[in-house]
Design a protein around this motif. Structure first.
Motif, PDB file in Angstrom:
ATOM      1  N   ASP A 130       4.967 -97.805 -31.213  1.00 56.05           N
ATOM      2  CA  ASP A 130       6.197 -98.504 -31.604  1.00 56.05           C
ATOM      3  C   ASP A 130       7.101 -98.584 -30.380  1.00 56.05           C
ATOM      4  OD1 ASP A 130       8.518 -99.515 -32.666  1.00 56.05           O
ATOM      5  OD2 ASP A 130       8.984 -97.751 -33.882  1.00 56.05           O
ATOM      6  N   VAL A 140       3.439 -96.398 -35.435  1.00 57.19           N
ATOM      7  CA  VAL A 140       3.421 -97.268 -36.614  1.00 57.19           C
ATOM      8  C   VAL A 140       2.951 -96.482 -37.837  1.00 57.19           C
ATOM      9  CG1 VAL A 140       2.390 -99.365 -37.587  1.00 57.19           C
ATOM     10  CG2 VAL A 140       3.058 -99.293 -35.168  1.00 57.19           C
ATOM     11  N   ALA A 141       2.047 -95.553 -37.625  1.00 57.74           N
ATOM     12  CA  ALA A 141       1.519 -94.708 -38.701  1.00 57.74           C
ATOM     13  C   ALA A 141       1.112 -93.365 -38.109  1.00 57.74           C
ATOM     14  CB  ALA A 141       0.317 -95.397 -39.354  1.00 57.74           C
ATOM     15  N   PRO A 142       1.105 -92.301 -38.923  1.00 61.92           N
ATOM     16  CA  PRO A 142       1.419 -92.235 -40.355  1.00 61.92           C
ATOM     17  C   PRO A 142       2.915 -92.389 -40.619  1.00 61.92           C
ATOM     18  CG  PRO A 142       1.026 -90.028 -39.502  1.00 61.92           C
ATOM     19  CD  PRO A 142       0.741 -90.973 -38.370  1.00 61.92           C
ATOM     20  N   ALA A 143       3.254 -92.860 -41.809  1.00 60.72           N
ATOM     21  CA  ALA A 143       4.640 -93.162 -42.164  1.00 60.72           C
ATOM     22  C   ALA A 143       5.546 -91.938 -42.050  1.00 60.72           C
ATOM     23  CB  ALA A 143       4.693 -93.741 -43.579  1.00 60.72           C
ATOM     24  N   TRP A 144       5.035 -90.764 -42.405  1.00 61.36           N
ATOM     25  CA  TRP A 144       5.876 -89.563 -42.370  1.00 61.36           C
ATOM     26  C   TRP A 144       6.273 -89.173 -40.945  1.00 61.36           C
ATOM     27  CZ3 TRP A 144       4.050 -85.515 -39.529  1.00 61.36           C
ATOM     28  CH2 TRP A 144       2.670 -85.443 -39.305  1.00 61.36           C
ATOM     29  N   HIS A 145       5.571 -89.687 -39.941  1.00 61.06           N
ATOM     30  CA  HIS A 145       5.849 -89.332 -38.543  1.00 61.06           C
ATOM     31  C   HIS A 145       6.627 -90.427 -37.809  1.00 61.06           C
ATOM     32  CE1 HIS A 145       5.346 -87.062 -34.895  1.00 61.06           C
ATOM     33  NE2 HIS A 145       4.681 -88.028 -34.290  1.00 61.06           N
ATOM     34  N   THR A 146       6.911 -91.515 -38.470  1.00 62.21           N
ATOM     35  CA  THR A 146       7.482 -92.692 -37.840  1.00 62.21           C
ATOM     36  C   THR A 146       9.002 -92.591 -37.688  1.00 62.21           C
ATOM     37  OG1 THR A 146       5.738 -94.020 -38.824  1.00 62.21           O
ATOM     38  CG2 THR A 146       7.642 -95.207 -38.043  1.00 62.21           C
ATOM     39  N   GLU A 183      10.986 -95.635 -39.295  1.00 63.55           N
ATOM     40  CA  GLU A 183      11.196 -95.597 -40.746  1.00 63.55           C
ATOM     41  C   GLU A 183      12.444 -94.774 -41.087  1.00 63.55           C
ATOM     42  OE1 GLU A 183      10.917 -96.416 -44.625  1.00 63.55           O
ATOM     43  OE2 GLU A 183       9.732 -97.362 -43.055  1.00 63.55           O
TER      44      GLU A 183
END
Length: 199
Positions: A13, A48-54, A57
């Motif tokens: 990202d 970009v992924a995993p979402a919990w590490h972004t 987000e």
């Protein structure tokens, strides 16, 4: 850092990365976020992924902290969280601590470098690791992508109830904290409430 359970891998990202202060960019170039102290500290990565590490987000996503918490500004960078989902934010060069139950914001009076130094030297105090230690003593393990659910919430004083600790997916725990904060944020201190655990 000790007790490393996860590192973020490649920077994927670059849009978020470009908006960060240079000292945080330098840290993320070496390790693109990390779960350390056996789950006691999660520094988010530009992935970009995993979402919990972004980081993106938590910072600009649908459930970004500034969208919920009155004390958080859109420019505050939620770079890390502790084992129960309280947030560490960058505002300029200052590290702030967001209590995600109450929305209270405290200036830790350190910059990013000294925050990491304090966590390394005094992890129990700097990161509030007592719930994680209790969870581990009972045989629990906090996996990457999980946070501890604390029931009853820390901000509720109870006469008899014993604290229950459970590992939950990070997104689930943060959503619960958001809902809880919205329900109590306008109550006066000392207000009696009836708490029904839902986590």
């Amino acid at each position: 850092m000790k007790g490393i359970l996860y590192t973020g891998g490649e920077l994927t990202d670059l849009v978020s990365f470009a908006q960060l202060p240079t000292y945080l960019q330098a840290f993320l170039r070496e390790q693109n976020g990390v779960v350390a102290y056996f789950g006691g500290l999660h520094v988010r990565g530009c992935v970009v992924a995993p979402a919990w590490h972004t980081l993106a987000e938590a910072w600009q996503g649908e459930n970004a902290f500034w969208r919920t918490y009155d004390t958080v500004m859109e420019t505050d960078v939620p770079f890390a969280q502790d084992c129960v989902g309280n947030q560490f934010l960058l505002r300029g060069d200052a590290v702030l601590f967001l209590d995600t139950e109450t929305g209270e914001l405290a200036d830790l009076e350190v910059d990013f470098k000294h925050f990491l130094f304090g966590a390394e030297k005094f992890p129990l105090e700097a990161l509030g690791l007592e719930p994680l230690r209790d969870f581990q003593r009972a045989g629990g393990v906090l996996a990457p992508g999980q946070l501890l659910s604390v029931s009853p919430p820390v901000c509720i004083r109870t006469a008899t109830e014993k604290t229950q600790l459970m590992a939950r997916p990070a997104a689930e725990r943060l959503a619960w904290l958001t809902a809880f904060y919205r329900q109590i944020k306008d109550l006066p201190d000392g207000q009696q409430i009836r708490f029904r655990p839902t986590e």
